[in-house]
Design an enzyme around this catalytic site. Sequence first.
Site, PDB file in Angstrom:
ATOM      1  N   HIS A 184      -1.275   4.548  16.479  1.00  0.00           N
ATOM      2  CA  HIS A 184      -0.879   5.296  15.287  1.00  0.00           C
ATOM      3  C   HIS A 184      -0.991   6.786  15.595  1.00  0.00           C
ATOM      4  CE1 HIS A 184      -1.420   5.863  10.635  1.00  0.00           C
ATOM      5  NE2 HIS A 184      -0.565   6.732  11.161  1.00  0.00           N
TER       6      HIS A 184
ATOM      7  N   SER B  97       0.851  -1.192   0.000  1.00  0.00           N
ATOM      8  CA  SER B  97       0.000   0.000   0.000  1.00  0.00           C
ATOM      9  C   SER B  97       0.886   1.241   0.000  1.00  0.00           C
ATOM     10  CB  SER B  97      -0.858  -0.007   1.267  1.00  0.00           C
ATOM     11  OG  SER B  97      -0.003   0.035   2.401  1.00  0.00           O
ATOM     12  N   GLY B  98       0.243   2.409   0.107  1.00  0.00           N
ATOM     13  CA  GLY B  98       1.029   3.632   0.254  1.00  0.00           C
ATOM     14  C   GLY B  98       1.898   3.597   1.493  1.00  0.00           C
ATOM     15  N   HIS B  99       1.348   3.072   2.579  1.00  0.00           N
ATOM     16  CA  HIS B  99       2.132   2.924   3.807  1.00  0.00           C
ATOM     17  C   HIS B  99       3.314   1.991   3.572  1.00  0.00           C
ATOM     18  CE1 HIS B  99       3.097   2.870   7.997  1.00  0.00           C
ATOM     19  NE2 HIS B  99       2.580   1.689   8.245  1.00  0.00           N
TER      20      HIS B  99
ATOM     21  N   ASP C 151       0.943  -9.538  -0.086  1.00  0.00           N
ATOM     22  CA  ASP C 151      -0.340  -8.842   0.006  1.00  0.00           C
ATOM     23  C   ASP C 151      -1.435  -9.800  -0.452  1.00  0.00           C
ATOM     24  OD1 ASP C 151      -1.283  -5.679   0.147  1.00  0.00           O
ATOM     25  OD2 ASP C 151      -2.621  -6.956  -1.035  1.00  0.00           O
ATOM     26  N   ASP C 152      -2.597  -9.730   0.206  1.00  0.00           N
ATOM     27  CA  ASP C 152      -3.684 -10.656  -0.093  1.00  0.00           C
ATOM     28  C   ASP C 152      -4.498 -10.273  -1.323  1.00  0.00           C
ATOM     29  OD1 ASP C 152      -2.989 -12.293   2.026  1.00  0.00           O
ATOM     30  OD2 ASP C 152      -4.339 -11.301   3.442  1.00  0.00           O
TER      31      ASP C 152
ATOM     32  N   HIS D 109       8.301  14.529  25.783  1.00  0.00           N
ATOM     33  CA  HIS D 109       8.995  13.867  26.883  1.00  0.00           C
ATOM     34  C   HIS D 109       8.061  13.038  27.764  1.00  0.00           C
ATOM     35  CE1 HIS D 109       7.496  16.477  30.141  1.00  0.00           C
ATOM     36  NE2 HIS D 109       7.486  17.424  29.203  1.00  0.00           N
TER      37      HIS D 109
ATOM     38  N   GLY E 296      -2.447   0.118   8.229  1.00  0.00           N
ATOM     39  CA  GLY E 296      -2.843   1.188   9.141  1.00  0.00           C
ATOM     40  C   GLY E 296      -3.793   0.729  10.228  1.00  0.00           C
TER      41      GLY E 296
END
Length: 202
Positions: free
Chosen positions: A138, A10-12, A32-33, A129, A64
Amino acid sequence: MNRLIILGASGHGKVIADIAKKRGYRDIVFLDDDPSVRTCAGYAVEGPCGRLAGTDGDVAVAVGNAKIRKRLMEQAEGRHFPVLIHPGAVVAEDAAIGAGTVVMAGAVINPGAVLGKGCIVNTSSSVDHDCRIGDYVHVSVGAHLAGTVEVGEGTWIGAGAVVSNNIRICADCMVGAGAVVVKDLRTPGTYVGVPARRRDTE
């Protein structure tokens, strides 16, 4: 091992492949499926994700959706999931980052931060921090977590969202794009707006 198998073409996946190449991986392949997808970012898609068991190499999950990312990592338990950090990210020396987490270009992770496994710290986002970030979280593009924030497993912080300091966000939340979180989020659900409030209809 200098071979990386990326689950999810994918794009990711393209971004992960770019980071992996910059980090020295020379043999990169995808699984990939979707049988119609043959290549991604110029790399071969060698079959469905189910082929992983018979394929040697380190593993990265380019999905994602937190629940799917978790399932794929659990199915591949025992494999090596590298931490992939873009050279253009700024990561404090004492930050602790779990297996399979990806830190993208322009991201900042400051001292004392602890991130779980399978997280995504996306482009130009920041984790300040002493934050504690659970597994499979995410932090989307341009989102910012102020100091001493805690985020529960599987939560998605949307693009451009801001979380004020000392906030606790429970597991399985979605914080909408551009939302500003100024109070603890104690109930799973979708939170939107300034200040962020839980949507009544899911």
